[in-house]
Write a protein that holds these residues in place. Structure first.
Motif, PDB file in Angstrom:
ATOM      1  N   LEU A 260       0.847  -1.186   0.000  1.00 52.36           N
ATOM      2  CA  LEU A 260       0.000   0.000   0.000  1.00 52.36           C
ATOM      3  C   LEU A 260       0.881   1.235   0.000  1.00 52.36           C
ATOM      4  O   LEU A 260       1.856   1.323   0.768  1.00 52.36           O
ATOM      5  N   GLU A 261       0.567   2.186  -0.824  1.00 52.92           N
ATOM      6  CA  GLU A 261       1.270   3.461  -0.883  1.00 52.92           C
ATOM      7  C   GLU A 261       0.263   4.599  -0.790  1.00 52.92           C
ATOM      8  O   GLU A 261      -0.766   4.543  -1.469  1.00 52.92           O
ATOM      9  N   PRO A 262       0.523   5.611   0.029  1.00 53.77           N
ATOM     10  CA  PRO A 262       1.637   5.707   0.963  1.00 53.77           C
ATOM     11  C   PRO A 262       1.515   4.667   2.076  1.00 53.77           C
ATOM     12  O   PRO A 262       0.435   4.117   2.290  1.00 53.77           O
ATOM     13  N   PRO A 263       2.612   4.387   2.788  1.00 54.10           N
ATOM     14  CA  PRO A 263       2.566   3.342   3.808  1.00 54.10           C
ATOM     15  C   PRO A 263       1.513   3.618   4.880  1.00 54.10           C
ATOM     16  O   PRO A 263       1.294   4.754   5.288  1.00 54.10           O
ATOM     17  N   LEU A 264       0.853   2.554   5.290  1.00 59.78           N
ATOM     18  CA  LEU A 264      -0.126   2.609   6.374  1.00 59.78           C
ATOM     19  C   LEU A 264       0.411   1.738   7.504  1.00 59.78           C
ATOM     20  O   LEU A 264       0.590   0.528   7.322  1.00 59.78           O
ATOM     21  N   LEU A 265       0.698   2.365   8.645  1.00 54.71           N
ATOM     22  CA  LEU A 265       1.285   1.642   9.778  1.00 54.71           C
ATOM     23  C   LEU A 265       0.245   1.462  10.875  1.00 54.71           C
ATOM     24  O   LEU A 265      -0.454   2.403  11.248  1.00 54.71           O
ATOM     25  N   VAL A 266       0.155   0.249  11.401  1.00 50.40           N
ATOM     26  CA  VAL A 266      -0.746  -0.036  12.503  1.00 50.40           C
ATOM     27  C   VAL A 266       0.089  -0.259  13.765  1.00 50.40           C
ATOM     28  O   VAL A 266       1.068  -1.007  13.748  1.00 50.40           O
ATOM     29  N   PRO A 267      -0.250   0.403  14.863  1.00 47.24           N
ATOM     30  CA  PRO A 267       0.524   0.214  16.091  1.00 47.24           C
ATOM     31  C   PRO A 267       0.174  -1.103  16.773  1.00 47.24           C
ATOM     32  O   PRO A 267      -0.925  -1.646  16.607  1.00 47.24           O
ATOM     33  N   VAL A 268       1.119  -1.611  17.532  1.00 43.71           N
ATOM     34  CA  VAL A 268       0.891  -2.737  18.431  1.00 43.71           C
ATOM     35  C   VAL A 268       0.867  -2.172  19.846  1.00 43.71           C
ATOM     36  O   VAL A 268       1.845  -1.568  20.296  1.00 43.71           O
ATOM     37  N   GLN A 269      -0.243  -2.344  20.520  1.00 43.28           N
ATOM     38  CA  GLN A 269      -0.403  -1.801  21.863  1.00 43.28           C
ATOM     39  C   GLN A 269      -0.115  -2.888  22.898  1.00 43.28           C
ATOM     40  O   GLN A 269      -0.641  -3.995  22.825  1.00 43.28           O
ATOM     41  N   ALA A 270       0.732  -2.548  23.854  1.00 43.05           N
ATOM     42  CA  ALA A 270       1.003  -3.430  24.988  1.00 43.05           C
ATOM     43  C   ALA A 270       0.122  -3.013  26.157  1.00 43.05           C
ATOM     44  O   ALA A 270      -0.078  -1.817  26.415  1.00 43.05           O
ATOM     45  N   LEU A 271      -0.433  -3.997  26.861  1.00 40.72           N
ATOM     46  CA  LEU A 271      -1.289  -3.768  28.019  1.00 40.72           C
ATOM     47  C   LEU A 271      -0.716  -4.513  29.216  1.00 40.72           C
ATOM     48  O   LEU A 271      -0.231  -5.634  29.080  1.00 40.72           O
ATOM     49  N   TRP A 272      -0.812  -3.888  30.390  1.00 41.44           N
ATOM     50  CA  TRP A 272      -0.335  -4.558  31.592  1.00 41.44           C
ATOM     51  C   TRP A 272      -1.062  -4.006  32.809  1.00 41.44           C
ATOM     52  O   TRP A 272      -1.744  -2.979  32.743  1.00 41.44           O
ATOM     53  N   GLN A 273      -0.910  -4.698  33.931  1.00 42.58           N
ATOM     54  CA  GLN A 273      -1.538  -4.246  35.163  1.00 42.58           C
ATOM     55  C   GLN A 273      -0.903  -2.947  35.639  1.00 42.58           C
ATOM     56  O   GLN A 273       0.323  -2.802  35.654  1.00 42.58           O
TER      57      GLN A 273
END
Length: 290
Positions: A260-273
């Motif tokens: 895909l152009e322009p680049p589409l970035l998806v974040p990875v979310q970290a979850l913790w207590q």
């Protein structure tokens, strides 16, 4: 004045049960002992936590604020107890849950700095649906949760641990499969395949939002084959899947992954207590990678 954890547990039991009588079984105390404990907590804090009306106990604004903070604090206390006990065992295990939108290879790559830096630690990965992921974090079963997109963690702490590039997995017979790259706008007349309906998946919501930012409401179908690789979805639906796989032919050439152009970035979310500390987690959050 710091609230006593034991009294916080008693208060939480009453708040969740809606009254002192109803909380007796959960708290494993007599009604009188439970009432005394909550009164002492109110005295320590200098506020009224409940409005008592017959058998019911209704939270005051101060009580609602305390309940919101007490739940993650008590969960953290349980986790501390579990980790202290686990520290005496060998080998030590660090457990990571991840949503189906992340495959195990991607999770391994995100965890690799910690796997290298902590050779005495064993790591266990579990795929979890979103509700299981949240429950596992809150009850201490999971040390860390990973999911696509970024959303309010509610009773949990959260941070972005990395990013992945979105690409299009297209049936090999489709007109767009021969393109060197496409745009999100090129998908406006095609059906997309999602793993879960919008509203039930952070990743689905992210993809829908990306289309809407380009000015169209995407037509979509939810895959009827769950748990398979995301690039397989076009085979059963004939639709285009937005995936994080590398570009090129996949599924024995029956599907092609296109940039895909322009680049589409998806974040990875970290979850913790909340209210917990972890050297492993700190290292991972400091080592964000695309």
């Amino acid at each position: 004045m710091v609230a006593d954890l034991r009294r916080l547990r008693h208060f939480t039991a009453v708040a969740e049960a809606g009254g002192f009588t109803a909380a007796v079984t959960t708290a494993h105390l007599s009604q009188q002992a439970l009432s005394t404990s909550v009164r002492q907590l109110e005295t320590e804090l200098g506020v009224d936590l409940f409005v008592r009306t017959g058998r019911r106990a209704v939270l005051t604004p101060a009580g609602r604020a305390l309940l919101a903070e007490a739940r993650p604090l008590l969960a953290a206390a349980r986790t501390v107890d579990q980790r202290v006990r686990a520290a005496a065992a060998s080998p030590r295990v660090w457990t990571v849950g991840h949503s189906p939108a992340l495959d195990s290879a991607q999770v391994y790559t995100l965890l690799e700095p910690a796997i290298t830096a902590f050779p005495e630690m064993s790591f266990t990965l579990h795929q979890c649906y979103p509700d299981q992921l949240v429950a596992g974090i809150l009850d201490g079963t999971l040390d860390l949760g990973l999911r696509r997109g970024v959303a309010d963690g509610a009773d949990m702490a959260a941070g972005v641990i990395g990013y992945h590039r979105i690409r299009a997995a297209i049936p090999a017979s489709h007109r767009l499969a021969v393109a060197p790259h496409i745009t999100v706008n090129d998908l406006a007349d095609d059906r997309l395949v999602l793993w879960a309906p919008p509203g039930a998946s952070f990743f689905s919501d992210f993809l829908m939002a990306a289309c809407r930012r380009c000015g169209f409401e995407p037509d979509f179908v939810v895959s009827r084959v769950q748990g398979a690789a995301m690039v397989a979805a076009p085979l059963t639906t004939g639709a285009i899947a937005l995936v994080t796989a590398e570009p090129g032919p996949v599924m024995n050439g029956r599907v092609r992954v296109v940039e895909l152009e322009p680049p589409l970035l998806v974040p990875v979310q970290a979850l913790w207590q909340r209210h917990t500390v972890s050297d492993i987690r700190d290292l991972l959050l400091a080592d964000q990678r695309v």
